[in-house]
Each structure stands twice: as C-alpha cells, then as structure tokens.
Design a protein around this motif. Structure first.
Motif, PDB file in Angstrom:
ATOM      1  N   GLU A 115      44.325  41.830  41.542  1.00  0.00           N
ATOM      2  CA  GLU A 115      44.261  42.574  42.794  1.00  0.00           C
ATOM      3  C   GLU A 115      43.754  41.693  43.927  1.00  0.00           C
ATOM      4  O   GLU A 115      44.267  41.734  45.047  1.00  0.00           O
ATOM      5  CB  GLU A 115      43.367  43.807  42.641  1.00  0.00           C
ATOM      6  N   ARG A 116      42.758  40.878  43.648  1.00  0.00           N
ATOM      7  CA  ARG A 116      42.213  39.994  44.678  1.00  0.00           C
ATOM      8  C   ARG A 116      43.283  39.027  45.187  1.00  0.00           C
ATOM      9  O   ARG A 116      43.435  38.822  46.391  1.00  0.00           O
ATOM     10  CB  ARG A 116      41.025  39.221  44.106  1.00  0.00           C
ATOM     11  N   ASP A 172      42.186  40.295  54.607  1.00  0.00           N
ATOM     12  CA  ASP A 172      41.978  40.935  53.314  1.00  0.00           C
ATOM     13  C   ASP A 172      42.682  42.280  53.353  1.00  0.00           C
ATOM     14  O   ASP A 172      43.113  42.761  54.419  1.00  0.00           O
ATOM     15  CB  ASP A 172      40.484  41.103  53.033  1.00  0.00           C
ATOM     16  N   ARG A 175      35.608  48.158  47.153  1.00  0.00           N
ATOM     17  CA  ARG A 175      37.028  47.919  47.402  1.00  0.00           C
ATOM     18  C   ARG A 175      37.819  49.212  47.547  1.00  0.00           C
ATOM     19  O   ARG A 175      39.051  49.181  47.671  1.00  0.00           O
ATOM     20  CB  ARG A 175      37.628  47.102  46.253  1.00  0.00           C
ATOM     21  N   ARG A 183      45.097  39.660  49.135  1.00  0.00           N
ATOM     22  CA  ARG A 183      44.907  38.624  50.155  1.00  0.00           C
ATOM     23  C   ARG A 183      46.233  38.029  50.592  1.00  0.00           C
ATOM     24  O   ARG A 183      46.429  37.722  51.783  1.00  0.00           O
ATOM     25  CB  ARG A 183      43.957  37.553  49.632  1.00  0.00           C
ATOM     26  N   SER A 212      41.329  43.083  38.093  1.00  0.00           N
ATOM     27  CA  SER A 212      40.536  42.851  39.294  1.00  0.00           C
ATOM     28  C   SER A 212      40.854  41.488  39.908  1.00  0.00           C
ATOM     29  O   SER A 212      40.925  41.343  41.137  1.00  0.00           O
ATOM     30  CB  SER A 212      39.039  42.973  38.996  1.00  0.00           C
ATOM     31  N   PRO A 263      32.119  40.372  39.315  1.00  0.00           N
ATOM     32  CA  PRO A 263      32.624  40.911  40.585  1.00  0.00           C
ATOM     33  C   PRO A 263      32.233  42.366  40.785  1.00  0.00           C
ATOM     34  O   PRO A 263      32.230  43.164  39.844  1.00  0.00           O
ATOM     35  CB  PRO A 263      34.144  40.748  40.446  1.00  0.00           C
TER      36      PRO A 263
END
Length: 461
Positions: free
Chosen positions: A134-135, A149, A336, A139, A131, A331
């Motif tokens: 991926e963030r 995003d 998402r 971005r 996770s 999170p």
C-alpha cells in the motif's frame, strides 16, 4: 457434522491438497463461475426484467429460509445464480447509466486473493506485505496527481469527507466550504457531518464552476476557506477550469480540493491528460479507480500534497500501535484511514497497474472517450434526438427531440422495467436528459447504434 473447509490455512497432513488449504476453493470456484453463467443467461440482458417487485420475488424464491435449521449444500450455487440473474451487468453495452465500470478480470482475480488471505490494515502484524504494498502504490499514484502521498478510501464520498476533515484540522478546527452548484452531493454532506458552517454554493451556469463568481465569493467571505472544484461532474462529466480556480485560490489564500473521482483516470492517457491541467495545484485530490480504472468496488484514494496534514488522523491504541512497537520500527497504520479493520484494496490496483502499465490503462481511457464521441455524433446526426453537448470525458446527455420531461422519464423507466437498457438521468439546464456513461472499452459501434434505436423505438409519441 464436519467442519467446513477454510479458504486459507496451513497445509494439512495431505499436503497442499488438504481440506484446510487454498485448494478447498477449487470446486467452489467452478460452482460460482457456473452459477454466474446460468444467471446471466436467465437474465438475458443488462438488467433483470419486471421491475423491483418481480426481482424481489425471484430473490425470495431462491433464498427461501434465510437461516434454516439445517444447512443447504447447494446454497452457493442458488444464491450466486439469483444474484447474477438479478444483477445490473456493467459489462453489457446497454448498461450505461452510472459511473459503474465493468471490472478487469485480473483485478477481480486479485480481489479473490485478498478474500482468501483476509489481511486487515489496522496493524502491521495483520498485514505485513499488504502494508508495504500500500505504501508503494499510494505514493506512486500520488505522484501522478502531483501530490506527495495518498490514502486508500472506499471511494469519492469518503475521500471528499477526509479532504474536508484535513482542511478543518489544518485551519485549527474550522473551515468553510466553497463549491459550485455542480459539486458532488457528498461535499455539502461532509460539511454537515463535520459540523462545519453552511457551505457557500457558487453558480455553475454552464455546468462548471464560474471563476468570476468564485473570486467574488472569496473576496467577501471571511476565512479560512476551502474551495472544492470538480474534475468530472457526475451529471455530464464536465471539468471545472482548474488553472483559473487554482490561481484565484492562491490569490485569496484559500485551500483547494479537487474532486477528480471521475476525471482522475485521464491521468493515464497521453491524449487526455492535459484536461487535468491545474490538478497539481490542489492541496488534496479525490481519485476513484472503480470508475476510469476498471476496478471492483471499492478503489478510492485521497491524494495529499502536504504529508504533515495527515497527522490529524493519528490515533493510539496499545493493542495495535503501542509506542514501544512503533519506536522499534513496526509501521503504524492507524493514521492511514478513518477505518480500523480495512481490507487491502490496494492489491487489485497494484496488479492492474503492473499488468497493464500506463500504456494499457491509457488505451482503455482513450477507447471509452472515443465511444462517447462516436455516440454523441450519432445523436447529433439523428433528427429525432437532441444532444446536450459534446462529451468532455465519456458521458453523453441526450433526449428525444420535442419530447416532454415526462416522456423522457417514461422511456427510461420502460427500458429499465423491460430489462433492455440502463440509462441515467440528469437536469443540467432544468430539463430532463437521458445520460449514457460509457465505461466499457469493448463496446462496439453497432452497440451504440442499437442503444439509440432502442430509445427511439420506446419513446412515447
């Protein structure tokens, strides 16, 4: 009967070589790689020969009883070999029909790690590192497209559907899609799935959306409106005039989505990036790295300029994102994606970006675009062929000169049935054209010449 070893698990009493550790995969990987080689040798070309009935018969023979009473320890080798023998090989230089790329070895290896660890991106406690990764990656890729995003998707179809959903919710529950007749079929289908009004189709007489016709539509239609432009059409790889379209959307207060599933890869190239001028004016952008990104399927993204639009996806399920967990800093991943269980396709993307860098990826883009230019030149200079137009990205449309549509269709099917070449088809002007979509950076000039000779030698006279 002993329990089969797991791909991942704690170290057993024998240490990391124990039957429950990743090393249980080592002999299986050797089996898979050997079966892939055997299948490719048996196939002998870009596609299995014989057509659908012959392929299905070979698969039935290899599988036998799908669920036997007693298991077959040789099943892995048998079925991988059968799949490889009956596969369309995107790494073969004569496999050039679709936006179906040969995946990079490093990306495929990363995908293996995902299969072993099996994270699921529906809650942080199932995928802590995935996770976070991926963030970071989404971005970074969003910034490349001029957005804030991005969400990971299964490809262009899901990205386009998400774009329409976000537009609908941003406009209070209804929006009308306006797109060119050259738009991908997933856009009007997404409008239907979401219960939106019938889309308005704008002429694309030269294969790209006509800005004057778009302006007329935006002037007469009641809002709210979502305009969908295309950067890399499926049929010919054409790019709509994005700056002009963006200006007209701004003048009429229309939201803009750009489907760059194919053309988005040009962002990596210093030589071709300028062809995507205007991309940063979009509210949402579809990207797809299992095309010009050389990823194993699936590797799609939807880039979003206004992060607040993503609140439309917010969902609550106490077992996944309880309020007190979220307030405590865990999170929340449910907003998402439209999916719940979701594999971290971002790992292979991250590994590829890190391994090749912008320069390496840009070089691959430049190479396939150069191959398309070279193939188009061969067609143009050959008196027996007609070229539709110079390529914009890496797609070339061509046809045997003076041939009927039936003859063009027949040569394509003969090459498919013989397993000798995989070419696509398109009707950009009402006539049937053969389509070569060149996505293999390792294609050589001799391969291109051989492909053209093969078509010439099999064209009905």
């Amino acid at each position: 009967m002993s329990t089969p070893p797991l791909a991942s698990g704690p170290e057993g009493p024998e240490g990391p070589e124990g039957p429950e550790g990743p090393d249980a995969l080592r002999p299986l990987l050797d089996t898979v790689l050997g079966a892939l080689r055997e299948g490719a040798r048996a196939r002998g070309g870009p596609l299995p020969a014989g057509g659908p009935d012959a392929v299905a018969a070979r698969v039935r023979a290899a599988v036998g009883d799908v669920l036997p009473d007693k298991g077959d320890p040789d099943a892995l080798r048998l079925l991988v070999r059968a799949l490889a023998e009956g596969a369309a090989d995107p790494a073969h230089p004569r496999c050039a029909a679709h936006l179906h790329c040969p995946p990079l070895a490093v990306a495929t290896a990363a995908d293996l790690a995902v299969g072993v660890l099996n994270p699921s991106l529906d809650s942080w406690d199932q995928a802590p590192a995935a996770s976070a990764l991926e963030r970071l990656v989404t971005r970074a890729l969003a910034r490349e497209a001029g957005a804030a995003d991005a969400l990971v998707t299964t490809g262009g179809t899901e990205s386009n559907q998400l774009a329409l959903l976000l537009a609908r919710e941003a406009h209070g529950g209804s929006v009308r899609l306006v797109c060119g007749t050259n738009a991908h079929h997933s856009l009007p289908r997404a409008a239907w799935l979401l219960g939106l009004p019938e889309p308005v189709l704008v002429p694309a007489p030269a294969g790209t959306l006509d800005p004057a016709a778009l302006d007329e539509a935006l002037t007469t239609l009641p809002g709210p409106l979502l305009v969908a432009a295309t950067a890399g059409t499926t049929d010919a790889g054409l790019i709509d005039p994005l700056p002009d379209i963006a200006a007209r959307c701004a003048a009429h207060g229309a939201r803009l989505h750009i489907d760059a599933a194919y053309g988005g890869g040009l962002l990596f190239s210093d030589r071709y990036r300028h062809r995507l001028a205007g991309l940063d004016a979009a509210d949402t952008v579809t990207l797809d790295l299992h095309k010009l990104g050389w990823q194993p399927i699936a590797a799609g993204l939807l880039a979003v300029t206004h992060p607040g639009d993503l609140t439309a996806l917010d969902q609550r399920a106490d077992y996944l994102n309880a309020d007190d967990d979220t307030e405590a800093g865990l999170p929340d991943l449910l907003g998402r994606s439209l999916r719940t269980s979701r594999r971290p396709d971002v790992l292979k993307i991250a590994v590829t970006l890190k391994t090749l860098g912008r320069t390496g990826l840009g070089a691959l883009v430049d190479q396939v675009c150069a191959h398309a230019d070279a193939f188009a030149a061969l067609v143009h200079d050959h008196p027996g062929f007609e070229l539709y137009d110079r390529p914009t990205i890496s797609t070339v449309l061509f046809r045997p000169a003076a041939s009927t549509d039936d003859a063009v269709a027949a040569v394509r099917r003969k090459l498919l049935t013989d397993g000798r070449a995989v070419l696509g088809r398109a009707r950009p002007d009402g006539r049937l054209w053969l389509k070569a979509t060149l996505l293999n950076p390792h294609t050589r000039p001799d391969d291109l010449a051989a492909l053209l000779q093969l078509v010439e030698g099999n064209t009905p006279r």
